[in-house]
Scaffold this motif. Sequence first.
Motif, short mmCIF file in Angstrom:
data_model
loop_
_atom_site.label_atom_id
_atom_site.label_comp_id
_atom_site.label_asym_id
_atom_site.label_seq_id
_atom_site.Cartn_x
_atom_site.Cartn_y
_atom_site.Cartn_z
N THR A 61 0.83 -1.21 0.00
CA THR A 61 0.00 0.00 0.00
C THR A 61 0.86 1.25 0.00
N ARG A 62 1.94 1.23 0.82
CA ARG A 62 2.81 2.39 0.87
C ARG A 62 3.55 2.58 -0.45
N GLY A 63 3.97 1.50 -1.07
CA GLY A 63 4.65 1.59 -2.36
C GLY A 63 3.76 2.19 -3.43
N ILE A 64 2.51 1.76 -3.45
CA ILE A 64 1.56 2.31 -4.42
C ILE A 64 1.35 3.80 -4.18
N GLU A 65 1.26 4.20 -2.91
CA GLU A 65 1.09 5.62 -2.59
C GLU A 65 2.27 6.44 -3.11
N LEU A 66 3.47 5.92 -2.94
CA LEU A 66 4.66 6.63 -3.41
C LEU A 66 4.66 6.75 -4.93
N LEU A 67 4.20 5.71 -5.61
CA LEU A 67 4.12 5.75 -7.07
C LEU A 67 3.11 6.79 -7.52
N ARG A 68 1.99 6.83 -6.86
CA ARG A 68 0.95 7.82 -7.20
C ARG A 68 1.46 9.25 -6.96
N GLU A 69 2.30 9.41 -5.94
CA GLU A 69 2.84 10.73 -5.62
C GLU A 69 3.94 11.15 -6.57
N GLY A 70 4.34 10.25 -7.47
CA GLY A 70 5.40 10.57 -8.41
C GLY A 70 6.79 10.48 -7.82
N ARG A 71 6.95 9.72 -6.73
CA ARG A 71 8.27 9.60 -6.11
C ARG A 71 9.20 8.69 -6.91
N GLY A 72 8.65 7.97 -7.88
CA GLY A 72 9.43 7.12 -8.77
C GLY A 72 8.64 6.86 -10.04
N ARG A 73 9.34 6.51 -11.13
CA ARG A 73 8.66 6.32 -12.41
C ARG A 73 8.01 4.95 -12.54
N ARG A 74 8.59 3.95 -11.88
CA ARG A 74 8.04 2.59 -11.93
C ARG A 74 8.15 1.96 -10.55
N LEU A 75 7.37 0.91 -10.35
CA LEU A 75 7.37 0.19 -9.08
C LEU A 75 7.60 -1.30 -9.34
N LEU A 76 8.54 -1.87 -8.58
CA LEU A 76 8.78 -3.31 -8.63
C LEU A 76 8.30 -3.91 -7.31
N VAL A 80 6.71 -11.89 -5.23
CA VAL A 80 5.26 -12.13 -5.27
C VAL A 80 4.98 -13.62 -5.39
N ASN A 81 3.96 -14.08 -4.69
CA ASN A 81 3.52 -15.47 -4.81
C ASN A 81 3.05 -15.73 -6.24
N ARG A 82 3.45 -16.86 -6.78
CA ARG A 82 3.15 -17.17 -8.18
C ARG A 82 1.65 -17.27 -8.46
N GLU A 83 0.85 -17.49 -7.43
CA GLU A 83 -0.60 -17.59 -7.60
C GLU A 83 -1.29 -16.24 -7.48
N THR A 84 -0.52 -15.19 -7.24
CA THR A 84 -1.09 -13.85 -7.08
C THR A 84 -0.92 -13.05 -8.37
N SER A 85 -2.02 -12.56 -8.89
CA SER A 85 -1.99 -11.81 -10.15
C SER A 85 -1.96 -10.31 -9.89
N ALA A 86 -1.67 -9.57 -10.95
CA ALA A 86 -1.69 -8.11 -10.85
C ALA A 86 -3.09 -7.62 -10.52
N ALA A 87 -4.10 -8.29 -11.10
CA ALA A 87 -5.49 -7.90 -10.83
C ALA A 87 -5.83 -8.07 -9.36
N ALA A 88 -5.33 -9.15 -8.75
CA ALA A 88 -5.60 -9.39 -7.32
C ALA A 88 -4.93 -8.34 -6.46
N LEU A 89 -3.72 -7.96 -6.80
CA LEU A 89 -3.02 -6.93 -6.04
C LEU A 89 -3.69 -5.58 -6.20
N ALA A 90 -4.19 -5.30 -7.39
CA ALA A 90 -4.90 -4.04 -7.62
C ALA A 90 -6.16 -3.97 -6.77
N ARG A 91 -6.88 -5.09 -6.68
CA ARG A 91 -8.09 -5.11 -5.86
C ARG A 91 -7.75 -4.98 -4.38
N THR A 92 -6.71 -5.66 -3.94
CA THR A 92 -6.32 -5.63 -2.53
C THR A 92 -5.96 -4.23 -2.08
#
Length: 215
Positions: A61-76, A80-92
């Motif tokens: 959650t904190r990493g996403i906030e920093l990305l939204r604030e423009g503190r970095g151009r990309r986020l890694l 991540v668990n292999r069974e977890t998708s980007a869509a699941a993380l976006a919803r979470t």
Amino acid sequence: MRGRRRRALLVLALFVGFAGTAYLAGGFIRFARDVAALAVPPAGGQADGIVVLTGGEQRLTRGIELLREGRGRRLLVSGVNRETSAAALARTTGTDRALFDCCVDLDYEALNTIGNAEMTTRWAREHGFSRLLLVTSDYHVPRSLLEIAGVPGAPEIVAYPVSPDKLWRRDGWPSRLGLRLLATEYAKVLAVKARLALNLAEAGHLVHRVAGRQS
């Protein structure tokens, strides 16, 4: 004569044991104090990218906030668990999926902090990033920095610690759970330092042998 030697050896063993225990105890106190003193970097601090080491929703959650604030151009997001998708993380995290599609990379390869360090360095190199914000729990920061620094070509890292509430009391002292976790993490830090020192010694010995052969 033998009895005196045995007593002398016993006294020496007790002294070494006491000194070693005192050294470890002092080191742990310094480690816990350093962790408690960690603070987030100034709001104006910028970086090329942001890295989140998995291990809790609070970190992501904190990493996403920093990305939204423009503190970095990309986020890694590393580890991540292999069974977890980007869509699941976006919803979470309640994040627009478009932000994930645009600017978030998921690392499914790293299985531990060593893997996190290697994947972080590889990701930074692939994107031409030289300065990263590292988001992880405060107690995990020292070991993470050690592991990343041990990878050749590692980028500059600015730690962005997240403090789990259940690990610290309101008066600033660690809870029982926090104390156990800090002790475990301190032992891991000592193991990392020993491994890195051994690797450095082996590398130096190899260079010495090669130089000796060439001369």
